[in-house]
Write a protein that holds these residues in place. Structure first.
Motif, PDB file in Angstrom:
ATOM      1  N   GLY A 182       0.880  -1.042   0.047  1.00 52.00           N
ATOM      2  CA  GLY A 182      -0.020  -0.098   0.094  1.00 52.00           C
ATOM      3  C   GLY A 182       0.869   1.236   0.004  1.00 52.00           C
ATOM      4  N   LEU A 204       1.067   5.042   0.557  1.00 48.51           N
ATOM      5  CA  LEU A 204       0.291   6.151   1.201  1.00 48.51           C
ATOM      6  C   LEU A 204       1.244   7.489   1.006  1.00 48.51           C
ATOM      7  N   ARG A 219     -11.019  -4.943  -3.016  1.00 53.40           N
ATOM      8  CA  ARG A 219      -9.907  -5.115  -1.915  1.00 53.40           C
ATOM      9  C   ARG A 219      -9.587  -6.625  -1.706  1.00 53.40           C
ATOM     10  N   LEU A 272      -7.084   4.495   4.544  1.00 44.36           N
ATOM     11  CA  LEU A 272      -6.116   3.706   5.481  1.00 44.36           C
ATOM     12  C   LEU A 272      -6.666   2.309   5.943  1.00 44.36           C
ATOM     13  N   GLU A 303      -7.918   0.111   3.860  1.00 47.43           N
ATOM     14  CA  GLU A 303      -7.689  -0.758   2.991  1.00 47.43           C
ATOM     15  C   GLU A 303      -6.184  -1.329   2.917  1.00 47.43           C
ATOM     16  N   VAL A 304      -5.387  -0.349   3.755  1.00 51.43           N
ATOM     17  CA  VAL A 304      -4.154  -1.269   4.246  1.00 51.43           C
ATOM     18  C   VAL A 304      -4.477  -2.664   4.908  1.00 51.43           C
ATOM     19  N   ASP A 305      -5.208  -2.428   6.008  1.00 53.59           N
ATOM     20  CA  ASP A 305      -5.296  -3.810   6.654  1.00 53.59           C
ATOM     21  C   ASP A 305      -6.116  -4.741   5.797  1.00 53.59           C
ATOM     22  N   CYS A 318      -3.302  -5.179   2.292  1.00 56.06           N
ATOM     23  CA  CYS A 318      -2.104  -5.024   2.154  1.00 56.06           C
ATOM     24  C   CYS A 318      -1.245  -5.829   3.141  1.00 56.06           C
ATOM     25  N   ARG A 375       1.952  -4.999   3.298  1.00 54.35           N
ATOM     26  CA  ARG A 375       3.083  -3.996   3.867  1.00 54.35           C
ATOM     27  C   ARG A 375       2.496  -2.827   3.255  1.00 54.35           C
ATOM     28  N   ALA A 376       2.953  -1.695   3.871  1.00 57.70           N
ATOM     29  CA  ALA A 376       2.618  -0.378   3.491  1.00 57.70           C
ATOM     30  C   ALA A 376       3.785   0.634   3.912  1.00 57.70           C
ATOM     31  N   PRO A 420       1.417  -3.260   8.451  1.00 56.75           N
ATOM     32  CA  PRO A 420       0.420  -2.366   9.053  1.00 56.75           C
ATOM     33  C   PRO A 420       0.858  -2.370  10.567  1.00 56.75           C
ATOM     34  N   LEU A 430      -3.546   3.442  12.118  1.00 60.97           N
ATOM     35  CA  LEU A 430      -2.752   3.830  11.125  1.00 60.97           C
ATOM     36  C   LEU A 430      -3.119   5.437  10.546  1.00 60.97           C
TER      37      LEU A 430
END
Length: 245
Positions: free
Chosen positions: A31, A33, A172, A191, A193-195, A198, A200-201, A215, A228
């Motif tokens: 991800g 950001l 997702r 944010l 969407e990271v969990d 992903c 990794r971010a 995350p 996050l």
């Protein structure tokens, strides 16, 4: 699969991306950001070969993007921000056109179209003209073209933009599943969407990488921050803050 080294991009006196380096391996979903103007889209455009870097290098699957751009792009799928569509085409004909541009013809072309129509939940609008589609279906059609050739590397700029909550959940999940055997980068302002998608971010601010990790690791880098969202706001500067300096 994706190797970025010391990437820098200047637009006149403005430095948009400043010495950015990272790797994304097969099986990873990164991800990407950052606040508006941080350099996310510029970085992604250099990774895809759309922009030539001022300095630094990009390789996809061991292929140098500057030295062999056509070969590197064969293993790349790209969903740009505000991706263009041909409004007078049907969804299926547009995807067929994209398949042919990728060198997919005959029965393989038909199979590829059917595969992405199913993956992107587009089958019920396959014969509908693009100009009659809702924003969500248009965006999913753009997503479908990026995976028509089943690429090893995917670069997605705001892939859930304009989708309703159910569609966001579907996309997702699709990204997370595809990330099991591809190297994927996608930028987002959402944010959660990271969990959801992903492994990794990475956070970029003012052209530089300011955080990189899972995350869970990112949640721990700022004492007292439990989400996050809190971490993001703590380590990046908002436009409001800049104006107050």
């Amino acid at each position: 699969m994706i190797q970025v080294k010391n990437l820098r991009k200047e637009f006149g006196s403005k430095v948009a991306v400043d010495d950015v380096s990272f790797k994304v391996e097969k099986g990873e979903v990164l991800g990407f950001l950052g606040p508006n103007g941080a350099g996310k889209s510029t970085t992604m455009r250099m990774v895809t070969g759309y922009f030539r870097p001022t300095s630094g290098s990009v390789s996809l699957g061991g292929i140098d993007m500057l030295d062999e751009p056509e070969k590197a792009k064969q293993i790349l799928g790209y969903l740009p921000e505000n991706a263009p569509l041909y409004s007078d085409m049907t969804v299926a004909s547009f995807l067929g056109f994209c398949a042919e541009l990728r060198g997919i013809h005959g029965a393989a072309r038909t199979k590829a179209i059917d595969r992405v129509l199913d993956l992107c939940f587009l089958d019920k609008v396959r014969n509908q003209s693009v100009d009659t589609l809702s924003k969500g279906y248009r965006h999913r059609t753009c997503f479908a073209q990026s995976i028509i050739h089943d690429p090893e590397v995917l670069i997605l700029d705001e892939p859930t933009d304009g989708l309703d909550p159910n569609q966001k959940h579907e996309v997702r999940g699709m990204i997370k599943r595809m990330g099991q055997n591809k190297a994927i980068i996608f930028s987002t302002h959402i944010l959660e969407e990271v969990d959801a998608a992903c492994s990794r971010a990475m956070i970029i601010d003012r052209g530089k990488v300011v955080a990189d990790g899972t995350p869970e690791q990112l949640r721990k880098i700022v004492p007292g921050c439990n989400s996050l969202d809190e971490v993001f706001r703590s380590i990046t500067r908002s436009e409001t803050a800049k104006k107050g300096e």
